[in-house]
Write a protein that holds these residues in place. Structure first.
Motif, short mmCIF file in Angstrom:
data_model
loop_
_atom_site.label_atom_id
_atom_site.label_comp_id
_atom_site.label_asym_id
_atom_site.label_seq_id
_atom_site.Cartn_x
_atom_site.Cartn_y
_atom_site.Cartn_z
N VAL A 136 0.82 -1.22 0.00
CA VAL A 136 0.00 0.00 0.00
C VAL A 136 0.85 1.27 0.00
CG1 VAL A 136 -1.91 -1.19 1.14
CG2 VAL A 136 -0.25 0.10 2.53
N CYS A 137 2.17 1.13 0.11
CA CYS A 137 3.07 2.28 0.06
C CYS A 137 3.57 2.46 -1.37
CB CYS A 137 4.25 2.06 1.01
SG CYS A 137 5.29 3.51 1.26
N ARG A 138 3.53 3.68 -1.86
CA ARG A 138 3.95 3.94 -3.25
C ARG A 138 5.45 3.70 -3.43
NH1 ARG A 138 7.09 8.35 -3.45
NH2 ARG A 138 6.81 10.02 -1.91
N PRO A 139 5.88 3.39 -4.64
CA PRO A 139 7.31 3.30 -4.90
C PRO A 139 8.01 4.61 -4.53
CG PRO A 139 6.06 2.40 -6.74
CD PRO A 139 5.06 3.04 -5.82
N GLY A 140 9.10 4.51 -3.81
CA GLY A 140 9.81 5.68 -3.33
C GLY A 140 9.29 6.21 -2.01
N GLY A 141 8.17 5.66 -1.55
CA GLY A 141 7.62 6.05 -0.25
C GLY A 141 8.39 5.40 0.88
N ARG A 142 7.99 5.72 2.11
CA ARG A 142 8.72 5.24 3.29
C ARG A 142 7.82 4.42 4.20
NH1 ARG A 142 7.64 10.07 1.98
NH2 ARG A 142 7.96 11.25 3.92
N ILE A 143 8.39 3.39 4.77
CA ILE A 143 7.76 2.63 5.84
C ILE A 143 8.57 2.91 7.10
CG2 ILE A 143 7.20 0.35 6.75
CD1 ILE A 143 6.92 -0.60 3.83
N GLY A 144 7.94 3.49 8.11
CA GLY A 144 8.62 3.83 9.35
C GLY A 144 8.15 2.95 10.49
N LEU A 145 9.09 2.32 11.18
CA LEU A 145 8.76 1.38 12.24
C LEU A 145 9.54 1.69 13.51
CD1 LEU A 145 9.16 -1.91 10.13
CD2 LEU A 145 7.02 -0.68 10.58
N ALA A 146 8.89 1.48 14.64
CA ALA A 146 9.58 1.45 15.93
C ALA A 146 9.28 0.10 16.55
CB ALA A 146 9.11 2.59 16.83
N ASN A 147 10.30 -0.73 16.74
CA ASN A 147 10.13 -2.12 17.19
C ASN A 147 11.05 -2.43 18.37
OD1 ASN A 147 8.42 -2.54 14.95
ND2 ASN A 147 10.14 -3.18 13.67
N TRP A 148 10.48 -2.97 19.43
CA TRP A 148 11.29 -3.40 20.58
C TRP A 148 12.27 -4.50 20.14
CZ3 TRP A 148 10.70 0.11 24.01
CH2 TRP A 148 9.44 0.63 24.35
N THR A 149 13.48 -4.47 20.68
CA THR A 149 14.47 -5.50 20.39
C THR A 149 14.29 -6.68 21.35
OG1 THR A 149 16.15 -4.68 21.92
CG2 THR A 149 16.09 -3.69 19.70
N PRO A 150 14.88 -7.84 21.03
CA PRO A 150 14.77 -8.99 21.94
C PRO A 150 15.34 -8.71 23.32
CG PRO A 150 15.47 -9.71 19.76
CD PRO A 150 15.51 -8.21 19.74
N ASP A 151 16.37 -7.87 23.42
CA ASP A 151 17.00 -7.60 24.72
C ASP A 151 16.41 -6.37 25.42
OD1 ASP A 151 18.70 -9.78 24.68
OD2 ASP A 151 20.25 -8.70 23.57
N SER A 152 15.39 -5.76 24.84
CA SER A 152 14.74 -4.62 25.48
C SER A 152 13.99 -5.09 26.72
CB SER A 152 13.76 -3.96 24.51
OG SER A 152 12.66 -4.84 24.25
N LEU A 153 13.58 -4.14 27.53
CA LEU A 153 12.73 -4.50 28.67
C LEU A 153 11.49 -5.25 28.20
CD1 LEU A 153 11.64 -4.42 31.56
CD2 LEU A 153 10.74 -2.14 31.06
N VAL A 154 10.84 -4.75 27.17
CA VAL A 154 9.60 -5.38 26.70
C VAL A 154 9.89 -6.77 26.15
CG1 VAL A 154 7.64 -5.18 25.12
CG2 VAL A 154 8.52 -3.15 26.28
N GLY A 155 10.98 -6.91 25.38
CA GLY A 155 11.35 -8.23 24.89
C GLY A 155 11.60 -9.21 26.01
N ARG A 156 12.29 -8.77 27.05
CA ARG A 156 12.55 -9.66 28.20
C ARG A 156 11.27 -9.93 28.99
NH1 ARG A 156 18.33 -7.66 30.85
NH2 ARG A 156 19.45 -7.36 28.89
N MET A 157 10.40 -8.93 29.07
CA MET A 157 9.15 -9.14 29.78
C MET A 157 8.31 -10.23 29.12
SD MET A 157 6.26 -6.27 30.77
CE MET A 157 5.77 -5.95 29.06
N PHE A 158 8.27 -10.23 27.79
CA PHE A 158 7.51 -11.26 27.10
C PHE A 158 8.16 -12.64 27.26
CE2 PHE A 158 5.14 -7.85 25.13
CZ PHE A 158 3.87 -8.42 24.98
N LYS A 159 9.48 -12.69 27.41
CA LYS A 159 10.12 -13.98 27.69
C LYS A 159 9.69 -14.50 29.05
CE LYS A 159 14.23 -13.01 24.89
NZ LYS A 159 15.65 -12.61 24.92
N VAL A 160 9.57 -13.60 30.04
CA VAL A 160 9.10 -14.01 31.36
C VAL A 160 7.66 -14.51 31.26
CG1 VAL A 160 8.53 -13.21 33.68
CG2 VAL A 160 10.65 -12.46 32.59
N LEU A 161 6.81 -13.78 30.55
CA LEU A 161 5.42 -14.23 30.37
C LEU A 161 5.38 -15.60 29.70
CD1 LEU A 161 3.65 -10.96 29.11
CD2 LEU A 161 3.61 -11.90 31.42
N GLY A 162 6.27 -15.80 28.72
CA GLY A 162 6.27 -17.05 27.97
C GLY A 162 6.66 -18.26 28.81
N ARG A 163 7.37 -18.04 29.90
CA ARG A 163 7.71 -19.16 30.79
C ARG A 163 6.47 -19.66 31.53
NH1 ARG A 163 12.61 -16.16 32.12
NH2 ARG A 163 11.76 -15.54 34.14
#
Length: 270
Positions: A136-163
């Motif tokens: 849905v993005c035109r050629p030459g357009g931009r996709i901008g993302l902000a994503n937590w990394t695996p070692d971020s607090l949120v990434g580690r929190m989900f690992k705790v939940l997953g246990r």
């Protein structure tokens, strides 16, 4: 051989999780991420911008404040209502529409920029979500993302939940969206270029116990996890989360400030 993943059933459960609690209580604290992403994408007045998995609208508002023509989408209507409340308060003209990032109801090349802050990374079918954003993005357009990394607090929190509540078999962890090589693989030759900037968001609460209390009450996946566990196991989960937070706290005993790493990603669409 592993059975194929039932993405429809999984998505239904996810929708129930994100609709529980009230993510907006957490989401509003993350507004600075949307502002930084809008600047990284160099958004221009009157550009057509799509925010996917928009939650309560951080990237939506950031783009609208820069004069963009914004369509804000999420598959949880109650979250879009929170975003609409914020837009009305600021007299911003934003279109809100219930939509699934894995099946976007827009024509090819409809937008100059497509954004997502900590949203698309939770889509269960990662390749389909990436393909839809690029489509849905035109050629030459931009996709901008902000994503937590695996070692971020949120990434580690989900690992705790997953246990305590193991994630569905065959589904890639959301935090893989915070790995540059994985994002490059997801978008493949749809990307003419990928710019990645590591950043940190600081979670600020009174204490580790205060953080857990807020997330247990309002953050859908944590709210659902505590509700699903028997009392003794819920107490163990609370203790493990507090231990994680205290190990990362840089504010000392009087408060809680925990940096959480994320990748700010700008993809130029081929």
């Amino acid at each position: 051989m592993n059975a194929p993943v039932d993405f429809t059933a999984l998505k239904t459960r996810q929708q129930g999780a994100w609709a529980s609690g009230d993510y907006a209580v957490i989401g509003t604290t993350l507004q600075i991420v949307g502002e930084q992403l809008a600047e990284a994408c160099d958004l221009r007045c009157d550009e057509r911008v799509l925010d996917v998995a928009a939650g309560n609208g951080n990237a939506t508002l950031a783009a609208a404040r820069r004069g963009c023509l914004v369509t804000s989408t999420d598959y949880v209507s109650s979250l879009l209502e929170r975003g609409a409340e914020r837009a009305r308060a600021e007299r911003l003209n934003v279109q809100f529409q219930v939509a699934d990032v894995e099946a976007l109801p827009f024509a090819d090349g409809s937008f100059d920029a497509v954004l997502s802050t900590f949203g698309v990374m939770f889509a269960p079918d990662q390749r389909r979500a990436a393909a839809e954003m690029a489509r849905v993005c035109r050629p030459g357009g931009r996709i901008g993302l902000a994503n937590w990394t695996p070692d971020s607090l949120v990434g580690r929190m989900f690992k705790v939940l997953g246990r305590h509540l193991p994630p569905p078999a065959g589904v890639s962890p959301p935090s893989l969206w915070g790995v540059e090589s994985h994002v490059a693989d997801l978008f493949g030759d749809r990307a003419a270029g990928i710019q990645v900037t590591p950043r940190h968001f600081n979670f600020r609460y009174r204490s580790a116990a205060h953080f857990v209390e807020v997330f247990r009450d309002w953050y859908g996946p944590v709210h659902k996890a505590f509700a699903a566990l028997p009392a003794e196991q819920a107490q163990t989960l609370e203790r493990e989360l507090i231990e994680l937070l205290e190990s990362l706290n840089r504010a000392g005993a009087a408060s809680l400030v925990v940096p959480s790493e994320y990748l700010e990603i700008v993809i130029t669409v081929r």
